[in-house]
Write a protein that holds these residues in place. Sequence first.
Motif, PDB file in Angstrom:
ATOM      1  N   SER A   1      -3.916   2.345   4.322  1.00  0.00           N
ATOM      2  CA  SER A   1      -4.210   3.277   3.242  1.00  0.00           C
ATOM      3  C   SER A   1      -5.242   4.300   3.697  1.00  0.00           C
ATOM      4  N   ASP A   2      -5.327   5.384   2.966  1.00  0.00           N
ATOM      5  CA  ASP A   2      -6.366   6.380   3.216  1.00  0.00           C
ATOM      6  C   ASP A   2      -7.607   6.109   2.372  1.00  0.00           C
ATOM      7  N   GLU A   3      -7.581   5.022   1.614  1.00  0.00           N
ATOM      8  CA  GLU A   3      -8.721   4.612   0.810  1.00  0.00           C
ATOM      9  C   GLU A   3      -9.079   3.170   1.146  1.00  0.00           C
ATOM     10  N   ASP A   4     -10.346   2.841   0.956  1.00  0.00           N
ATOM     11  CA  ASP A   4     -10.800   1.478   1.195  1.00  0.00           C
ATOM     12  C   ASP A   4     -10.331   0.585   0.044  1.00  0.00           C
ATOM     13  N   ARG A   5      -9.407  -0.312   0.344  1.00  0.00           N
ATOM     14  CA  ARG A   5      -8.891  -1.227  -0.669  1.00  0.00           C
ATOM     15  C   ARG A   5      -9.066  -2.665  -0.205  1.00  0.00           C
ATOM     16  N   SER A   6     -10.236  -2.931   0.376  1.00  0.00           N
ATOM     17  CA  SER A   6     -10.488  -4.241   0.975  1.00  0.00           C
ATOM     18  C   SER A   6     -10.463  -5.369  -0.065  1.00  0.00           C
ATOM     19  N   GLU A   7     -10.928  -5.088  -1.278  1.00  0.00           N
ATOM     20  CA  GLU A   7     -10.929  -6.134  -2.307  1.00  0.00           C
ATOM     21  C   GLU A   7      -9.509  -6.559  -2.634  1.00  0.00           C
ATOM     22  N   VAL A   8      -8.627  -5.591  -2.835  1.00  0.00           N
ATOM     23  CA  VAL A   8      -7.229  -5.897  -3.124  1.00  0.00           C
ATOM     24  C   VAL A   8      -6.582  -6.584  -1.924  1.00  0.00           C
ATOM     25  N   PHE A   9      -6.875  -6.085  -0.743  1.00  0.00           N
ATOM     26  CA  PHE A   9      -6.268  -6.656   0.461  1.00  0.00           C
ATOM     27  C   PHE A   9      -6.661  -8.121   0.643  1.00  0.00           C
ATOM     28  N   ASN A  10      -7.952  -8.411   0.563  1.00  0.00           N
ATOM     29  CA  ASN A  10      -8.445  -9.767   0.824  1.00  0.00           C
ATOM     30  C   ASN A  10      -7.999 -10.771  -0.233  1.00  0.00           C
TER      31      ASN A  10
ATOM     32  N   ALA B   1       0.858  -1.181   0.000  1.00  0.00           N
ATOM     33  CA  ALA B   1       0.000   0.000   0.000  1.00  0.00           C
ATOM     34  C   ALA B   1       0.895   1.232   0.000  1.00  0.00           C
ATOM     35  N   PRO B   2       0.385   2.362  -0.482  1.00  0.00           N
ATOM     36  CA  PRO B   2       1.236   3.553  -0.635  1.00  0.00           C
ATOM     37  C   PRO B   2       1.547   4.256   0.682  1.00  0.00           C
ATOM     38  N   THR B   3       2.467   3.681   1.468  1.00  0.00           N
ATOM     39  CA  THR B   3       2.813   4.258   2.768  1.00  0.00           C
ATOM     40  C   THR B   3       3.844   5.367   2.653  1.00  0.00           C
ATOM     41  N   GLY B   4       4.740   5.245   1.667  1.00  0.00           N
ATOM     42  CA  GLY B   4       5.773   6.253   1.487  1.00  0.00           C
ATOM     43  C   GLY B   4       6.887   6.211   2.512  1.00  0.00           C
ATOM     44  N   ILE B   5       7.016   5.104   3.243  1.00  0.00           N
ATOM     45  CA  ILE B   5       8.048   5.061   4.293  1.00  0.00           C
ATOM     46  C   ILE B   5       9.050   3.931   4.080  1.00  0.00           C
TER      47      ILE B   5
ATOM     48  N   GLY C   1       3.558  -3.677   9.011  1.00  0.00           N
ATOM     49  CA  GLY C   1       3.547  -2.369   9.643  1.00  0.00           C
ATOM     50  C   GLY C   1       2.649  -1.380   8.924  1.00  0.00           C
ATOM     51  N   GLU C   2       2.048  -0.491   9.712  1.00  0.00           N
ATOM     52  CA  GLU C   2       1.234   0.598   9.178  1.00  0.00           C
ATOM     53  C   GLU C   2       1.643   1.920   9.824  1.00  0.00           C
ATOM     54  N   CYS C   3       1.376   3.014   9.128  1.00  0.00           N
ATOM     55  CA  CYS C   3       1.551   4.334   9.727  1.00  0.00           C
ATOM     56  C   CYS C   3       0.437   4.580  10.733  1.00  0.00           C
ATOM     57  N   GLN C   4       0.700   5.392  11.741  1.00  0.00           N
ATOM     58  CA  GLN C   4      -0.239   5.516  12.847  1.00  0.00           C
ATOM     59  C   GLN C   4      -1.483   6.336  12.526  1.00  0.00           C
TER      60      GLN C   4
ATOM     61  N   ALA D   1      21.546  -4.941   9.440  1.00  0.00           N
ATOM     62  CA  ALA D   1      20.971  -5.904   8.505  1.00  0.00           C
ATOM     63  C   ALA D   1      21.214  -5.484   7.060  1.00  0.00           C
ATOM     64  N   GLU D   2      21.085  -6.457   6.178  1.00  0.00           N
ATOM     65  CA  GLU D   2      21.137  -6.199   4.744  1.00  0.00           C
ATOM     66  C   GLU D   2      19.729  -6.354   4.181  1.00  0.00           C
ATOM     67  N   VAL D   3      19.343  -5.476   3.282  1.00  0.00           N
ATOM     68  CA  VAL D   3      18.045  -5.580   2.615  1.00  0.00           C
ATOM     69  C   VAL D   3      18.280  -6.198   1.238  1.00  0.00           C
ATOM     70  N   ALA D   4      17.783  -7.413   1.061  1.00  0.00           N
ATOM     71  CA  ALA D   4      18.010  -8.141  -0.190  1.00  0.00           C
ATOM     72  C   ALA D   4      17.268  -7.493  -1.352  1.00  0.00           C
ATOM     73  N   TYR D   5      16.030  -7.081  -1.083  1.00  0.00           N
ATOM     74  CA  TYR D   5      15.256  -6.429  -2.148  1.00  0.00           C
ATOM     75  C   TYR D   5      14.084  -5.652  -1.571  1.00  0.00           C
ATOM     76  N   LEU D   6      13.685  -4.660  -2.343  1.00  0.00           N
ATOM     77  CA  LEU D   6      12.487  -3.866  -2.067  1.00  0.00           C
ATOM     78  C   LEU D   6      11.532  -4.065  -3.227  1.00  0.00           C
ATOM     79  N   ALA D   7      10.276  -4.380  -2.912  1.00  0.00           N
ATOM     80  CA  ALA D   7       9.241  -4.510  -3.941  1.00  0.00           C
ATOM     81  C   ALA D   7       8.108  -3.545  -3.613  1.00  0.00           C
ATOM     82  N   VAL D   8       7.696  -2.768  -4.612  1.00  0.00           N
ATOM     83  CA  VAL D   8       6.619  -1.798  -4.423  1.00  0.00           C
ATOM     84  C   VAL D   8       5.520  -2.084  -5.442  1.00  0.00           C
ATOM     85  N   ILE D   9       4.293  -2.213  -4.942  1.00  0.00           N
ATOM     86  CA  ILE D   9       3.127  -2.409  -5.799  1.00  0.00           C
ATOM     87  C   ILE D   9       2.374  -1.090  -5.896  1.00  0.00           C
ATOM     88  N   ASP D  10       2.142  -0.639  -7.112  1.00  0.00           N
ATOM     89  CA  ASP D  10       1.446   0.633  -7.327  1.00  0.00           C
ATOM     90  C   ASP D  10       0.113   0.372  -8.014  1.00  0.00           C
TER      91      ASP D  10
END
Length: 288
Positions: A199-208, A100-104, A228-231, A117-126
């Motif tokens: 997210s700031d939008e309802d994305r329940s279909e994608v989430f489930n 989800a678009p957390t930006g963090i 993790g989520e932003c507070q 630690a080492e980060v092997a990879y970052l994957a972002v879904i848009d």
Amino acid sequence: MLNLKYHIVSLVAVFCALGIGIFVGSNLVGNDFFVDQQKQLVTKLEEEFNFLREQNKLTQDELAVFKDTTDDYRLFCEQVFPLIIADKLNQKTFAVIELAPTGINEKVIKTLNEAGAEVAYLAVIDWEVEPDWDLLVSPEEKEPLSKKERFTRLSQEITGLLISGQDTSTLQELRKSGFLTIEGSPGRKVDGVVVLEGSDEDRSEVFNNFDLAVTNAYTDKGIKVVVGECQDVLYSTLDAFKLRPVTTIDNIDSTIGLTSLVFSLQGQQGNYGTGNTADRLIPEVNAN
């Protein structure tokens, strides 16, 4: 503060009503006793109004002191934080997946690196980019895919690349379109994965249908997952994870939440943060 504000407004309304009452009463009755009583009442209300105004000033002063104290504590935490997490994740390798678009994700990666630690990879879904669903249909299939089947195949394609390094022409097209962004080396063995949700939008279909399938692909292989989520997110997903073998953090954008992240990745499991999904603020902090 709100109650005090409304009380003052109520007093102003009473003043107005009394003014009208005095005017009308003096004209209709002409009774000096009545007028004196009205004046005494007005005097008492003025005294109460002045008292409330003074209380409001004192409250504002107290809030200013609390803000200064809070800023001091925040600064202290930020300065001590690197010392607390230093070397806690030495010789460990992790992945970060932003569903989800957390930006963090940069903040999370920086924290993992500071912990050794080492980060092997970052994957972002848009999801602002609509995936080409036709890529998921094989040539021999004539019937269109259901929504659920679309999400299932999409999650299988992506986790196949992330976990096993299985790249396909479909994934190449998804990366080219901007729907999927990957940095690092997918397919490497990792000690755990950080999944960024909310997210700031309802994305329940994608989430489930998609997000849960991605996290399940890791937990099914015994890989530790921290979600993790932003507070301040409007739509939280953490409740859905509480009965699953994952750790949740509802304030991962804060210094406290990032501390929870590091010690969770050491092996502790739980639900941490300050919101309704949290069982405690942070994991047990050890000195080792």
